[in-house]
Each structure stands twice: as structure tokens, then as C-alpha cells.
Design an enzyme around this catalytic site. Sequence first.
Site, PDB file in Angstrom:
ATOM      1  N   LYS A  29      -2.981   4.465  11.465  1.00 39.21           N
ATOM      2  CA  LYS A  29      -1.887   4.000  10.629  1.00 39.21           C
ATOM      3  C   LYS A  29      -2.431   3.189   9.457  1.00 39.21           C
ATOM      4  O   LYS A  29      -3.340   2.386   9.620  1.00 39.21           O
ATOM      5  CB  LYS A  29      -0.940   3.119  11.452  1.00 39.21           C
ATOM      6  CG  LYS A  29       0.236   2.523  10.670  1.00 39.21           C
ATOM      7  CD  LYS A  29       1.110   1.706  11.609  1.00 39.21           C
ATOM      8  CE  LYS A  29       2.331   1.132  10.880  1.00 39.21           C
ATOM      9  NZ  LYS A  29       1.990  -0.034  10.058  1.00 39.21           N
ATOM     10  N   LYS A  40      -3.534  -2.817   5.793  1.00 43.06           N
ATOM     11  CA  LYS A  40      -4.430  -3.675   5.021  1.00 43.06           C
ATOM     12  C   LYS A  40      -5.436  -4.356   5.953  1.00 43.06           C
ATOM     13  O   LYS A  40      -6.610  -4.489   5.644  1.00 43.06           O
ATOM     14  CB  LYS A  40      -3.629  -4.735   4.269  1.00 43.06           C
ATOM     15  CG  LYS A  40      -2.879  -4.198   3.058  1.00 43.06           C
ATOM     16  CD  LYS A  40      -3.803  -3.941   1.907  1.00 43.06           C
ATOM     17  CE  LYS A  40      -3.015  -3.563   0.648  1.00 43.06           C
ATOM     18  NZ  LYS A  40      -3.905  -3.277  -0.484  1.00 43.06           N
ATOM     19  N   HIS A  63       0.853  -1.182   0.000  1.00 44.75           N
ATOM     20  CA  HIS A  63       0.000   0.000   0.000  1.00 44.75           C
ATOM     21  C   HIS A  63       0.893   1.237   0.000  1.00 44.75           C
ATOM     22  O   HIS A  63       2.117   1.145  -0.059  1.00 44.75           O
ATOM     23  CB  HIS A  63      -0.981  -0.018   1.180  1.00 44.75           C
ATOM     24  CG  HIS A  63      -0.353  -0.158   2.541  1.00 44.75           C
ATOM     25  ND1 HIS A  63       0.587   0.744   3.038  1.00 44.75           N
ATOM     26  CD2 HIS A  63      -0.521  -1.088   3.529  1.00 44.75           C
ATOM     27  CE1 HIS A  63       0.945   0.387   4.254  1.00 44.75           C
ATOM     28  NE2 HIS A  63       0.300  -0.728   4.572  1.00 44.75           N
ATOM     29  N   CYS A 114       3.303  -8.274  14.312  1.00 40.40           N
ATOM     30  CA  CYS A 114       4.624  -7.630  14.424  1.00 40.40           C
ATOM     31  C   CYS A 114       5.756  -8.635  14.259  1.00 40.40           C
ATOM     32  O   CYS A 114       6.905  -8.233  14.060  1.00 40.40           O
ATOM     33  CB  CYS A 114       4.786  -6.951  15.785  1.00 40.40           C
ATOM     34  SG  CYS A 114       3.698  -5.555  16.093  1.00 40.40           S
ATOM     35  N   CYS A 163       3.242 -11.256  19.258  1.00 39.58           N
ATOM     36  CA  CYS A 163       2.333 -10.688  18.262  1.00 39.58           C
ATOM     37  C   CYS A 163       2.758 -11.199  16.890  1.00 39.58           C
ATOM     38  O   CYS A 163       3.854 -10.887  16.422  1.00 39.58           O
ATOM     39  CB  CYS A 163       2.358  -9.156  18.289  1.00 39.58           C
ATOM     40  SG  CYS A 163       1.409  -8.408  16.938  1.00 39.58           S
ATOM     41  N   HIS A 207      -1.531  -3.398  16.110  1.00 41.80           N
ATOM     42  CA  HIS A 207      -2.480  -4.155  15.297  1.00 41.80           C
ATOM     43  C   HIS A 207      -3.861  -4.281  15.941  1.00 41.80           C
ATOM     44  O   HIS A 207      -4.798  -4.761  15.311  1.00 41.80           O
ATOM     45  CB  HIS A 207      -1.926  -5.552  15.009  1.00 41.80           C
ATOM     46  CG  HIS A 207      -0.706  -5.535  14.142  1.00 41.80           C
ATOM     47  ND1 HIS A 207       0.570  -5.512  14.658  1.00 41.80           N
ATOM     48  CD2 HIS A 207      -0.572  -5.502  12.791  1.00 41.80           C
ATOM     49  CE1 HIS A 207       1.438  -5.483  13.658  1.00 41.80           C
ATOM     50  NE2 HIS A 207       0.785  -5.463  12.526  1.00 41.80           N
ATOM     51  N   CYS A 261      -1.859  -6.132  21.016  1.00 43.91           N
ATOM     52  CA  CYS A 261      -0.795  -5.332  20.416  1.00 43.91           C
ATOM     53  C   CYS A 261      -1.370  -3.955  20.099  1.00 43.91           C
ATOM     54  O   CYS A 261      -2.383  -3.858  19.395  1.00 43.91           O
ATOM     55  CB  CYS A 261      -0.287  -5.996  19.137  1.00 43.91           C
ATOM     56  SG  CYS A 261       0.794  -4.936  18.154  1.00 43.91           S
ATOM     57  N   HIS A 293       4.017   1.563   2.303  1.00 41.82           N
ATOM     58  CA  HIS A 293       5.251   0.944   1.824  1.00 41.82           C
ATOM     59  C   HIS A 293       5.904   1.818   0.746  1.00 41.82           C
ATOM     60  O   HIS A 293       7.118   2.024   0.732  1.00 41.82           O
ATOM     61  CB  HIS A 293       4.970  -0.442   1.245  1.00 41.82           C
ATOM     62  CG  HIS A 293       4.270  -1.377   2.177  1.00 41.82           C
ATOM     63  ND1 HIS A 293       2.970  -1.771   1.984  1.00 41.82           N
ATOM     64  CD2 HIS A 293       4.680  -1.987   3.319  1.00 41.82           C
ATOM     65  CE1 HIS A 293       2.611  -2.592   2.956  1.00 41.82           C
ATOM     66  NE2 HIS A 293       3.630  -2.745   3.775  1.00 41.82           N
TER      67      HIS A 293
END
Length: 529
Positions: free
Chosen positions: A310, A313, A23, A135, A132, A157, A154, A26
Site C-alpha cells: 500500500k 509515506k 501522495h 490509524c 494504533c 502500518h 498494526c 490521496h
Amino acid sequence: MTVSADKAFYLTTPIYYVNDAPHIGHAYTTVAADFVTRWHRLAQEDVWFLTGTDEHGQKVLRTAQANGVAPQQWADRLVESAWLPVLDVIDVENDDFIRTTQERHIVRVQKFLTQLKDTGHIVEGKYEGPYCVGCEEFKLPADLAENESGEPICPIHSKPVEQVSETNWFFSLSKFTEQLIAHYEANPQAIRPASAYNEVMSFLKSGLQDLSISRSTFDWGIPVPWDTSQVVYVWFDALLNYATAVGLGDEPGTEGAAKFAKTWPADVHLVGKDILRFHAVIWPAMLMAAGLELPKCVYAHGWLLVGGEKMSKSKLTGISPQSIVELIGSDAFRYYFMRAIIFGQDGSFSWEDLVARYTSELANGLGNLASRVQAMVGKYCEGKLPVPGDLTEADNLIKDLLTKTVAKADRDIRDFDFQNGIMAVKEFIDAVNLYVTEQQPWVVAKDESQTERLHTILYVICDSLRAVSTLYASLMPKAMNSLWSDIGAVESGLTQSITTAGNWGQLKPGVVITKSESLFPRIEEPETI
């Protein structure tokens, strides 16, 4: 930041997980890396730019299983269909692309691990605690948050962590606490920005624990060489890519050893702030244990936010680079993300801001300036760059401003202050646009006695655009290559170079000034706005 003549400027991105397609988060990191490495190349420096994919670990394994394919097949499919193509979409010129499933990486990782075990830095132990998968990180209790049910989650996430109990191999990370603190106190620029430095120092001063560097409950990873019932912990595997890609551990006299000597240590590791500790704590400790030089700088940039969160996806906030490039083109994509967000801080993305900046700064700003002068040279000088006369005070103001602009842009971009470096060039463009308005060449053209003045004005504008096409070449390569040619720089026999961009009067009178398609065509606002 200077680079010695016998060492390449070596910059890396993180290697990206292949659990999904890329996405714009990145792409943001990768464009930043490409922007600065292109800049160094334009300064005639030797450069090595590495990016790639992280293909091992539980996250990738579970994604592959959920899609009913083997993890290697999944990784191959994602790399070929998404991760390599996106580099073309956003115009990235990387020198190497490493995959952690490549033989060159696996062999060098196993050799490195064996050396650490032989020197007493890896021992067997038992790990019990939270993990996690998102991560791929063993978590400390202080790292976790709680959901509404009171479960530990986490914070990145927003998903519950898993409790892991395994007999693994451990790296003696705790031994390097004081050595790391001393290194960073002596080299504060080794972690940037300052907020990242402060975070790492606080973490180090709270004390480190030894790190489990293997997993025994699944088999998707690099086998531990002396214990093939276990695979190397994905981060211990992944961090080594920066060195394995350039020949870590190869025998003296080999091509790999020569490459390592030419590139190592890395000048900059660009990373997202969520993976800072891996790069600024675990990675340098690994290198210390092996007696290798540490990277000169780990630069942790902020997050791209969508709706205040943040980009992710898993949270359905991921936006593909292709969707934006299809709207405004790859050059404007690159311009927007480097210009609109302060590098090192979080920044929000919106379609409205994207279109507004494209329209005002590129279409109406630089694009319109180029189009106007090309049309005027065509109308008043038969399409050929005229011979300038003596420079007036107004002309010299532009000439002097260009010298200052090149110096500031060079300083800022090398310092990863992309926004201010770009702004310096934008302000120069604004000054040239104001110069056109004030000098009124269309009025001067009506007075035959002012022909020399008209020619000087047109020359000043064209030579300014010649400089801009170099200053923006690393940011918007396609458009600036077109402008470089259209403005007569190719016919003048010039080479784009940051070191000479500010030298005035490089365009040769008589060269053809081409009126080509608009650099930044006006766009229709997308339905998503």
C-alpha cells in the site's frame, strides 16, 4: 443512481490527515470523486462535492512536535503549502474544503455531542487496550498481527500498537448492532462493492462494543463540552465533517439549515477500504443515535500498490502527484488512474504502464485522430467544417455506435465502474480511427467527383470528436475543453451535456476547425523507468 430535482447529488472524499503531504493514493480518491461529480454536472444536475483535512489527533500532534511547531501551525502550513495546491495540480473542482480546526466544524461537533449525551448515548467509562496512532484507532485483538519479536502490530502500518489505559467518555455503539444489520439487509447497495458489504456484515454479526469517543492523555482536539479535561476522539470528530460542512444542527430558517436540507443525506462517501468500518459502522450508528438519515452509499475503493505494498509515506512508497503531472500532464494523470485500475479493487502503479498507456491510448489514439482530421479539414476544406452529404452504412455505424457509447458510459460512470465507462469511449475512438483507415479520405480527396463523400467523412470524424470531447470532459477537462473549441463546438453555439452528447449532427457546417497544439504530446521516458 438517480437524484431528485430538489436535492443535490452530494459526494464526499475522506478528509485527509495533515501529518504529511499528499501522495497519489490521496489524489486517486479525490480524482475519482471529481470525475463522477463533474459527470453529474454535465448531466445538468445540482452537485455538492466536499473534501478537506483532518487536523486533530495524536498522529498530527506528534508530527508537529517532531517538527518543533505547534499543531495548529503545522496544520496551517501543510494545508496551505500542500493540500490546497494539490487540488489545482490534479484539476479538482470541489465545492467546499473543510478543516476540522474551523470554528464552523468545532461548534457543530460540540452541539452534536451534547445532544447525544443528553439522550443517554454517551456515558463515562474506562478504556484499556491497544491503540494504533497511525490509524488513530482503538484496536481489537483480532485486528492485530505480530512482528518477528512477537509484539502485536498494526497490519496496515506494520508498527507496534500502544497500550492505552484511560477514563474516557463512551458512545453506546453496541446498542445499534441489530439496527445496522437490518438496515444493510434492507439496503445492500448502501455498502459497495459487494466485498465491502460482506466484510461489514461479518463484523456486525460478530457483535459491537461501545466506543471510547474521547481522549484524556493529550489536548490536541475539540474539547468535550461538558468535560474540558478531555478532547473528542479524532474519528468521532472527523466523521461528523460530512454533516457539519453542510449545516448540521443549525437552527431552522438559517442558511445552514437550508443547505443541510438541500444536501443531506450524502449520496456517496468515497473511502479507502482501510477506513471502511469507521464509515459503515460507527458513522451510521452516530446518525441513528441522533435520528438523522443515513448516507445512501459508502463506497470503499482498493489501495494503490507500489512494489506490492500500500502506498505510504512512512514506508517511503509515497509518490507525489506533481511528479507524474510534470511528466504527462494533469489530464493524462486523471485518465491513467481511472482507466488502469478497477475501482473497488487494489491496483498496482508502475511508471512503465503509465507511459505505455499514455502513448498508445492518448497520444497515438485520441490525440492522433484529432490532429489528423484537423489537418485534413485545413488541407481540403480551407479549415472550415464542410457540409455533409447523405450518410452511408459506414457512417451510420459510427452514428449508431455513438448512441450506444453514451448510454453505456453514463450507466457505468454513475455506477462507479469507471474503467468500463472509459473503455466504452475508448472503443468508440478506436472505431472512428478504423473508420478513417477504411474510408481513406486522403484517397477520396484525389477524385473531384467524390467531394461530397470527402466532406461527409470529415464531418463524421469531427462530430464524433465533438461527442468525445463531452464524454471525456469530466475525466480530462483541460484537453477536452481545447478539443471542444478546436472542433468548432463553441462556434456552433453548443453546450457540453451528457444528455445531448449522442445527438448526431450538432456541429454547424462552416465553423472553423482549428489546428492547435497536440492534445497529448509525445513524452520522453523518465529516468525512473
